[in-house]
Design an enzyme around this catalytic site. Sequence first.
Site, PDB file in Angstrom:
ATOM      1  CG  HIS A  65      -0.587  -0.054   2.329  1.00 20.63           C
ATOM      2  ND1 HIS A  65       0.786   1.019   3.471  1.00 20.63           N
ATOM      3  CD2 HIS A  65       0.007  -0.831   3.432  1.00 20.63           C
ATOM      4  CE1 HIS A  65       0.371   0.221   4.228  1.00 20.63           C
ATOM      5  NE2 HIS A  65       0.561  -0.190   4.196  1.00 20.63           N
ATOM      6  CD  GLU A 139       2.478  -5.413   7.738  1.00 19.54           C
ATOM      7  OE1 GLU A 139       2.529  -6.469   7.554  1.00 19.54           O
ATOM      8  OE2 GLU A 139       2.448  -4.432   7.275  1.00 19.54           O
TER       9      GLU A 139
END
Length: 545
Positions: A65, A139
């Site tokens: 990202h 994550e």
Amino acid sequence: MLLVAPTPPLSPAAAGRRSPRPASASSTCVSCSSVGELETSASPRRAGASLPPLGQAKRVVLVRHGQSTWNAEGRIQGSSDASVLTPKGEAQAETSRQMLLSDSFDACFTSPLARSRRTAEIIWEGRDDALIPDSDLREIDLYSFQGLLKHEGKERYGVLYRQWQKNAANFSIDGHYPVRELWDRARSCWERILAHEGKSVLVVAHNAVNQALVATSLGLSVEYFRILLQSNCGASVLDFTPQARGGHPTVCLNRLNQTPNSPVASGSSGGRKTSKRIILACQGTTQSSSEVRAFTCMRMCSIMRKHRLFTNLGGMGYAPLNMLGTIQVFRFVFCVANLFPTQKLSSFLVKCFQSQKTAELLLDLKVNSILCSPQVAAVDTATAICEVQEAADCLGADCVPRYVEMKNLMELEIDDVFQAKQKSFGEIVQSGWVGGMEYRLLERLWAQSKDAWQALLNELPDDAASDRVVVAVGHPAIHLALICRCLDLPIEYMSSFHLDDGSISVIDFPDGPKRRGVIRCTNYTAHLGRWSIPITRPTENDEEF
């Protein structure tokens, strides 16, 4: 070289059970995957050994990202969903969209966390298929650390925080081993990603989980965490090839961390300052004929004179251009080269173009020394880098040229059989050549790569204060071996990486040359035109996670 620490066992209560949802995670985060079978050895498995069989070849592109609000604030994100993309992160995602615009994807998997999903939405804009969220792509779960500023983590947890920084593979918090849990999740993700019917799949996720996806596809253990860097919106490309008789596919890391910003501009690696770096610069496309080179130079000079690209100084002849003029001339000549149908001319110009573009890319650094193979193509590339480096500080008035040490390294020389080889090492290995004469030559190359790697390390001073950038110029074959030496991998792994002519790979040493190297990128080619577009400004520091 990579130093491996022993792996302590899990407690009986933690082994083999599903972990509860972290207290600081948002409602979008699901329970943590089971730790599964423990890593009992740090030795790498065969690449692809943990992957399911494939019916067709498949390419997977991993993208991290863009910059998030917590990246900018220096907070520990983990699997928390409290941060979103900054304006800079949105711009990075748009750059990635342009990078991948011409690539045809059949599907896009994404982490459900807002910062990753928004990045995926920007990149995927204009495509018909819906995004495929996968909770295991979130994550790494960092439990009590999540939401803390980094200095708060140091102050509040002390020794535990230092363990996370220095020995993350064995780091334990709140009864969990986050990196091991992450590796288990990554293997689970591959089951679903590779089961998709598409031949080309995009995955948009996060720093740590993308590291784990790359590592587990190659059969690398948790000890390789933080060794394969993932920058904001950096793209990594993996190619999976099915075996003729079934079984696990072969895997090739086509490129690692192709970033929307310069791969050499930042002075940090994985959030840690680094002052020592080795850059592996692959030589330009080989053209061995001296007659062709002479012919090409004549044609280039003719074009330059025709278009008045030299300056005539009142009967004194043609004066050479400064470095800026040389770059402009070369770009012009390359553009008009297609006016001439001569294949040999085009081949030579390609090599010159690659060498010049590599030299320009490295202007972001002050190179201290260049070690190159004695072969002509490598010397030409090294000379271009050296000349641009030395001229870069001398375009103004009253400047003193900067000296760049350049020397031949015989250990970087390779056999002619590899110079002529047109297919990749993966194709060579699959063709059944192992055990033949070519394989014996490969073994010889592998043996000399040990000395070549040590020679490069010897160029780096073993002190924290000294900055040092060393460039090694050679054929992709020897650089494949050097990457494996850096990662402490056996010869069989040479077919698990790919390098193009003119590409660069960057290795940082944040803990000095006697400790493990961090692979910042491999097979970077944006300077040659692939994914070469207007770029976002480079970050001052690489956000950790």
